[in-house]
Design a protein around this motif. Structure first.
Motif, PDB file in Angstrom:
ATOM      1  N   UNK A  85      25.148  -3.768 -10.442  1.00  0.00           N
ATOM      2  CA  UNK A  85      25.303  -4.871 -11.393  1.00  0.00           C
ATOM      3  C   UNK A  85      24.368  -6.018 -11.045  1.00  0.00           C
ATOM      4  N   UNK A  86      24.311  -6.377  -9.765  1.00  0.00           N
ATOM      5  CA  UNK A  86      23.434  -7.469  -9.352  1.00  0.00           C
ATOM      6  C   UNK A  86      21.977  -7.179  -9.692  1.00  0.00           C
ATOM      7  N   UNK A  87      21.528  -5.971  -9.384  1.00  0.00           N
ATOM      8  CA  UNK A  87      20.130  -5.639  -9.632  1.00  0.00           C
ATOM      9  C   UNK A  87      19.840  -5.483 -11.118  1.00  0.00           C
ATOM     10  N   UNK A  88      20.820  -5.001 -11.876  1.00  0.00           N
ATOM     11  CA  UNK A  88      20.627  -4.852 -13.318  1.00  0.00           C
ATOM     12  C   UNK A  88      20.499  -6.206 -14.009  1.00  0.00           C
ATOM     13  N   UNK A  89      21.235  -7.213 -13.491  1.00  0.00           N
ATOM     14  CA  UNK A  89      21.238  -8.519 -14.134  1.00  0.00           C
ATOM     15  C   UNK A  89      19.945  -9.285 -13.891  1.00  0.00           C
ATOM     16  N   UNK A  90      19.258  -8.969 -12.824  1.00  0.00           N
ATOM     17  CA  UNK A  90      18.091  -9.761 -12.440  1.00  0.00           C
ATOM     18  C   UNK A  90      16.780  -9.080 -12.817  1.00  0.00           C
ATOM     19  N   UNK A  91      15.771  -9.895 -12.996  1.00  0.00           N
ATOM     20  CA  UNK A  91      14.441  -9.378 -13.312  1.00  0.00           C
ATOM     21  C   UNK A  91      13.709  -9.104 -11.995  1.00  0.00           C
ATOM     22  N   UNK A  92      14.067  -7.977 -11.391  1.00  0.00           N
ATOM     23  CA  UNK A  92      13.507  -7.585 -10.105  1.00  0.00           C
ATOM     24  C   UNK A  92      12.789  -6.252 -10.280  1.00  0.00           C
ATOM     25  N   UNK A  93      11.515  -6.212  -9.927  1.00  0.00           N
ATOM     26  CA  UNK A  93      10.785  -4.946  -9.974  1.00  0.00           C
ATOM     27  C   UNK A  93      11.238  -4.081  -8.789  1.00  0.00           C
ATOM     28  N   UNK A  94      11.373  -2.786  -9.040  1.00  0.00           N
ATOM     29  CA  UNK A  94      11.753  -1.869  -7.971  1.00  0.00           C
ATOM     30  C   UNK A  94      10.729  -0.749  -7.855  1.00  0.00           C
ATOM     31  N   UNK A  95      10.524  -0.310  -6.623  1.00  0.00           N
ATOM     32  CA  UNK A  95       9.653   0.836  -6.355  1.00  0.00           C
ATOM     33  C   UNK A  95      10.407   1.747  -5.397  1.00  0.00           C
ATOM     34  N   UNK A  96      11.206   2.662  -5.956  1.00  0.00           N
ATOM     35  CA  UNK A  96      11.942   3.620  -5.145  1.00  0.00           C
ATOM     36  C   UNK A  96      11.065   4.850  -4.891  1.00  0.00           C
ATOM     37  N   UNK A  97      11.528   5.712  -3.989  1.00  0.00           N
ATOM     38  CA  UNK A  97      10.723   6.863  -3.558  1.00  0.00           C
ATOM     39  C   UNK A  97       9.338   6.420  -3.078  1.00  0.00           C
ATOM     40  N   UNK A  98       9.303   5.257  -2.444  1.00  0.00           N
ATOM     41  CA  UNK A  98       8.036   4.673  -2.009  1.00  0.00           C
ATOM     42  C   UNK A  98       8.166   4.228  -0.561  1.00  0.00           C
ATOM     43  N   UNK A  99       7.453   4.890   0.333  1.00  0.00           N
ATOM     44  CA  UNK A  99       7.529   4.544   1.744  1.00  0.00           C
ATOM     45  C   UNK A  99       6.331   3.691   2.151  1.00  0.00           C
ATOM     46  N   UNK A 100       6.610   2.552   2.717  1.00  0.00           N
ATOM     47  CA  UNK A 100       5.556   1.637   3.148  1.00  0.00           C
ATOM     48  C   UNK A 100       4.946   2.141   4.451  1.00  0.00           C
ATOM     49  N   UNK A 101       3.616   2.214   4.479  1.00  0.00           N
ATOM     50  CA  UNK A 101       2.911   2.697   5.658  1.00  0.00           C
ATOM     51  C   UNK A 101       2.384   1.557   6.525  1.00  0.00           C
ATOM     52  N   UNK A 102       2.030   0.445   5.892  1.00  0.00           N
ATOM     53  CA  UNK A 102       1.503  -0.681   6.669  1.00  0.00           C
ATOM     54  C   UNK A 102       1.584  -1.962   5.844  1.00  0.00           C
ATOM     55  N   UNK A 103       1.619  -3.078   6.558  1.00  0.00           N
ATOM     56  CA  UNK A 103       1.593  -4.402   5.937  1.00  0.00           C
ATOM     57  C   UNK A 103       0.552  -5.213   6.688  1.00  0.00           C
ATOM     58  N   UNK A 104      -0.478  -5.654   5.982  1.00  0.00           N
ATOM     59  CA  UNK A 104      -1.576  -6.387   6.607  1.00  0.00           C
ATOM     60  C   UNK A 104      -1.759  -7.706   5.879  1.00  0.00           C
ATOM     61  N   UNK A 105      -1.899  -8.783   6.646  1.00  0.00           N
ATOM     62  CA  UNK A 105      -2.128 -10.086   6.025  1.00  0.00           C
ATOM     63  C   UNK A 105      -3.617 -10.376   5.909  1.00  0.00           C
ATOM     64  N   UNK A 106      -4.043 -10.655   4.696  1.00  0.00           N
ATOM     65  CA  UNK A 106      -5.417 -11.092   4.448  1.00  0.00           C
ATOM     66  C   UNK A 106      -5.459 -12.600   4.683  1.00  0.00           C
ATOM     67  N   UNK A 107      -5.980 -12.991   5.834  1.00  0.00           N
ATOM     68  CA  UNK A 107      -5.956 -14.401   6.205  1.00  0.00           C
ATOM     69  C   UNK A 107      -6.786 -15.260   5.267  1.00  0.00           C
ATOM     70  N   UNK A 108      -7.878 -14.699   4.747  1.00  0.00           N
ATOM     71  CA  UNK A 108      -8.746 -15.471   3.861  1.00  0.00           C
ATOM     72  C   UNK A 108      -8.033 -15.825   2.567  1.00  0.00           C
ATOM     73  N   UNK A 109      -7.305 -14.848   1.989  1.00  0.00           N
ATOM     74  CA  UNK A 109      -6.582 -15.093   0.739  1.00  0.00           C
ATOM     75  C   UNK A 109      -5.152 -15.556   0.982  1.00  0.00           C
ATOM     76  N   UNK A 110      -4.695 -15.451   2.241  1.00  0.00           N
ATOM     77  CA  UNK A 110      -3.327 -15.800   2.613  1.00  0.00           C
ATOM     78  C   UNK A 110      -2.322 -14.971   1.806  1.00  0.00           C
ATOM     79  N   UNK A 111      -2.627 -13.669   1.695  1.00  0.00           N
ATOM     80  CA  UNK A 111      -1.802 -12.731   0.928  1.00  0.00           C
ATOM     81  C   UNK A 111      -1.563 -11.486   1.789  1.00  0.00           C
ATOM     82  N   UNK A 112      -0.364 -10.928   1.663  1.00  0.00           N
ATOM     83  CA  UNK A 112      -0.059  -9.677   2.354  1.00  0.00           C
ATOM     84  C   UNK A 112      -0.439  -8.487   1.463  1.00  0.00           C
ATOM     85  N   UNK A 113      -1.037  -7.470   2.074  1.00  0.00           N
ATOM     86  CA  UNK A 113      -1.315  -6.218   1.392  1.00  0.00           C
ATOM     87  C   UNK A 113      -0.342  -5.173   1.932  1.00  0.00           C
ATOM     88  N   UNK A 114       0.467  -4.629   1.048  1.00  0.00           N
ATOM     89  CA  UNK A 114       1.487  -3.649   1.415  1.00  0.00           C
ATOM     90  C   UNK A 114       0.991  -2.285   0.971  1.00  0.00           C
TER      91      UNK A 114
END
Length: 342
Positions: A85-114
């Motif tokens: 119910x909580x997730x249905x009520x909110x505008x939240x994007x989901x990506x299931x069946x998706x395993x994260x391999x790495x998270x790297x921060x781009x210091x120049x753009x100050x953005x994380x690349x997942x």
């Protein structure tokens, strides 16, 4: 890759759901929830048996809900429905069946690349809420391949009338043992220490009560040396020189913090492999947080994990360069969803 998410959450358990919903309630617009399973709350779905009780106050501790999610006592099914119910009520994007391999921060753009095996996402902040149950601890001795079908790490495939050995001394082991005994199985719980040190009082009382009533047997101060196949059943050789034949073994000896992933991402960990974070669940990397089971020193509490999400979102809002009109967003949310006001 065209979207830069304000918050990306890796892990769809209570900590991840709490973070996502609190972010949405406070007006954060671009939210992503990623999980390697095919749905949220995979630990509850996989490791909790049908109709298992789910308490807000866990291990005898009273947990006050600090955020906007009025979590209450229930069962496995009502808890999953509530999170749906909580997730249905909110505008939240989901990506299931998706395993994260790495998270790297781009210091120049100050953005994380997942990075995942199939796609990449960008986000201003990342919350890691992966649990410790995804990789259960394995015994040090070999499990013969011919008996692996009789080895469990949860209650899957258990039936009535079996002779079962439960291995462990924590709350999961205790609950497995007395629930299986209630279903007509012959149950022994073996623990390597001479007394329990990690049980909540209720579970400890039930175990000793059942032991006294001969509904199950406690085999304390005993460890397992090896397993063998004995005519299609599991022969367990104990370190006291005795052996017993069982239909099934259930290991409840905990899970491990995914230290390799944390180190790969760049999060500092302590000597036990647990992430180091401050009172706002911030790691050594700015705007990279941890929450849920991975942020607990012992076990996990659903209510406490939901609180983690609340504190993380507030920390993010205070430190974000973008000003969110969250006050009227909160009121708008509760006007549309009055049942969620705690």
């Amino acid at each position: 890759m065209n979207i830069i998410y304000d918050i990306a959450i890796v892990g769809g358990g209570p900590g991840g759901i709490g973070t996502a919903v609190e972010a949405a309630v406070h007006g954060v617009e671009n939210i992503l929830l990623i999980d390697k399973a095919d749905n949220h709350s995979s630990t509850i779905r996989k490791f909790y048996k049908a109709n298992k009780r789910v308490d807000k106050d866990w291990k005898g501790q009273t947990i006050d809900i600090e955020g906007n999610i009025p979590f209450m006592d229930g069962t496995k099914e009502t808890t999953l429905n509530f999170f749906d119910k909580l997730l249905d009520e909110e505008k939240i994007d989901t990506a299931f069946n998706t395993e994260v391999e790495n998270i790297v921060k781009n210091e120049e753009e100050d953005i994380f690349l997942i990075s995942t095996s199939t796609q990449s996402f960008r986000a201003k902040a990342v919350v890691i809420t992966i649990g410790k149950m995804g990789k259960p601890n394995m015994p040090s001795y070999k499990i013969p391949p011919s008996i692996k079908e009789f080895i469990n790490f949860n209650l899957d495939n258990c039936s009535m009338g079996e002779k079962i050995l439960v291995v462990g001394g924590g709350n999961s082991a205790a609950e497995y043992a007395y629930e299986l005994a209630d279903e007509g199985n012959t149950v022994t719980l073996v623990y390597r220490k001479d007394e329990f040190t990690r049980l909540n009082p209720e579970n400890e009382d039930i175990l000793y009560q059942y032991n006294g009533q001969e509904k199950l047997r406690l085999r304390m101060n005993t460890d397992i040396k090896s397993l063998e196949n004995e005519q299609g059943k599991v022969k367990v050789n104990f370190d006291d020189g005795y052996y017993t034949i069982y239909d099934r073994i259930i290991y409840a000896i905990g899970g491990t913090s995914p230290v390799d992933f944390l180190k790969k991402v760049g999060i500092e960990v302590d000597k036990e492999g647990k992430p180091i974070y401050d009172e706002h669940y911030r790691t050594n990397i700015p705007r990279l947080y941890v929450a849920g089971d991975i942020a607990f020193n012992t076990g996990g509490s659903i209510a406490a994990a939901l609180n983690h999400g609340y504190h993380i979102v507030n920390s993010f809002l205070r430190r974000s360069g973008k000003i969110y009109s969250h006050t009227h967003k909160v009121e708008e949310f509760f006007k549309n969803n009055p049942e969620f006001r705690s």
